[in-house]
Structures are given as C-alpha cells and as structure tokens.
Design an enzyme around this catalytic site. Sequence first.
Site, PDB file in Angstrom:
ATOM      1  N   THR A  77       4.358  -6.642   7.272  1.00 37.36           N
ATOM      2  CA  THR A  77       5.253  -5.492   7.451  1.00 37.36           C
ATOM      3  C   THR A  77       4.507  -4.185   7.212  1.00 37.36           C
ATOM      4  O   THR A  77       4.721  -3.201   7.930  1.00 37.36           O
ATOM      5  CB  THR A  77       6.471  -5.559   6.517  1.00 37.36           C
ATOM      6  OG1 THR A  77       6.080  -5.428   5.143  1.00 37.36           O
ATOM      7  CG2 THR A  77       7.257  -6.846   6.702  1.00 37.36           C
ATOM      8  N   TYR A  94       4.933  -9.842   3.726  1.00 31.14           N
ATOM      9  CA  TYR A  94       4.927  -8.487   3.179  1.00 31.14           C
ATOM     10  C   TYR A  94       3.725  -7.714   3.710  1.00 31.14           C
ATOM     11  O   TYR A  94       3.858  -6.562   4.155  1.00 31.14           O
ATOM     12  CB  TYR A  94       4.892  -8.529   1.652  1.00 31.14           C
ATOM     13  CG  TYR A  94       4.890  -7.155   1.020  1.00 31.14           C
ATOM     14  CD1 TYR A  94       6.053  -6.400   0.955  1.00 31.14           C
ATOM     15  CD2 TYR A  94       3.718  -6.601   0.495  1.00 31.14           C
ATOM     16  CE1 TYR A  94       6.062  -5.134   0.391  1.00 31.14           C
ATOM     17  CE2 TYR A  94       3.713  -5.340  -0.067  1.00 31.14           C
ATOM     18  CZ  TYR A  94       4.886  -4.603  -0.116  1.00 31.14           C
ATOM     19  OH  TYR A  94       4.881  -3.355  -0.663  1.00 31.14           O
TER      20      TYR A  94
END
Length: 251
Positions: A162, A159
């Site tokens: 990203t 996460y």
Amino acid sequence: MSDILKGKVALVTGGSRGLGAAAAEALADQGADVAISYVASAEKAQAVVEKLKAKGVRAIAIQSDQADTAAAKPLVEKVLAHFGKLDILVNNAAIAVQGKTVDDPDLDTVNLDRQWQINVMGVVATTRAAAQVLTDGGRIIFIGSLLGSRVPFTGVADYSGTKAAIAGYARGVARDLGGRNITVNIVQPGIMPTDMAAEAADKLPDAVMDLHPIRRIATLEEVSGTICFLAGPHGGYITGGVIDVSGGLQV
C-alpha cells in the site's frame, strides 16, 4: 511559535492521534489554521482542536471515514466552508494490518483488503477531491513508510504494498499539478512511537536495530518537522521526492 505558515489552511487526515495529531500541532506552531479528520475518536479529535486553538490558530475536527471513497469530497467541502480555502493537504490517515506471511492459512484477508481500501483508494479519493480546489502554490504531503521501499522483516507484504503504491501515485500527482506550482512529496518514516506501531517498536530484534546507523526509532517531532519544512516556503522547489525519516535504515 512562528508565523511562517500564517494565513495558510491545512487539512491533516487522521489527525486525532499519533503522527496526525503531532503534525497538526506542528503546523499550528508555524501559524497555519488546521482541519483534522477522524473516524470515531471524537473526544480525542476535539482535544487536539483545543490544543490547536490555544496556539492562536483556527481549528476544526471533521468526522470522515477514509474507507468510504465517497466521503472525500464532503470532507474537502467542509474545510472550504469553514476556512474558505485549502493550501496544504497532509495525507496521513492509514491503518496497519501486519504480522502474518502471505502463505499463512489464517491470513486475515478481509482486513488486509480493508487496509488497501483505506491506505490507497481512500488516499486517492482525498487527493482527487483536494486537487480540484487546492490553491496554486499549495502543498500535498503523503505519509508513506520506509516499508514502501525496504522490507527488513516478514509479515508486512500488504502494508508495504500500500505504501509503495502511494509513493508511485504521488509522483504522478506531482507531475500533474506542477504547472500550478503545487508540490507533492512523500515522507517515509521508520518505526515511530504511535498507536499503530508501538507494539512493534518495543519488539524490534537487535538484527533490525543494527541496520540503523542511528540506532533508535524516529520521534514524532522529527517526522512532523519534515512535514512542516515541505509545507513551508523553503520546500517550494522540492516535488516528487521521497524523504526517508528512518535513521538511515538500509537492507
């Protein structure tokens, strides 16, 4: 209510709930007409649209799956068909797959890969489609995460990756579109009371909360207010910026 964004058209991806819905309402409060995209929550999306229309602006909900990069161009085309132009893009739609370290044998790689597809490739596709038609002097605002810059706990490597990727991409977009006076910025919230992060927000250890000079999580209104500032006329000379809305969290 204000008319500072009157006459502007905004697209907020993932606008049926959470920060997306709050941002859509905040932009409407400033007078902007607003399109929101959603994947499956048609009823929630329509409820947001009705709230926006009640503020006296035009609004529409468009079903579009950001996991499918081919859906980006039709999404933007539908906004243009309905409103005639696009001035503001808020790249908000994302998912969060967290909780396991990268060496965990039960790592959910399928959904982690899907997270990269939605959070990065889907955002890139939407930005490319919008950049071709965005009005000169327009705005692109990427919703990143503090985890794109700082990682105070385990289980968020993909996460965080990203969101770091999006921050770098946004700076490049800012350079590409600067000649058209289009500003491009990244808003990085900390933990917020959204569907995505509500469980984590309730379980943050004292050691993490102690890293916050302002010892609480962000509110949706605070983050939405930052988005509106960047979307408005007073944000016209801020571009390529990364703005943390995270209570000063440092690692």
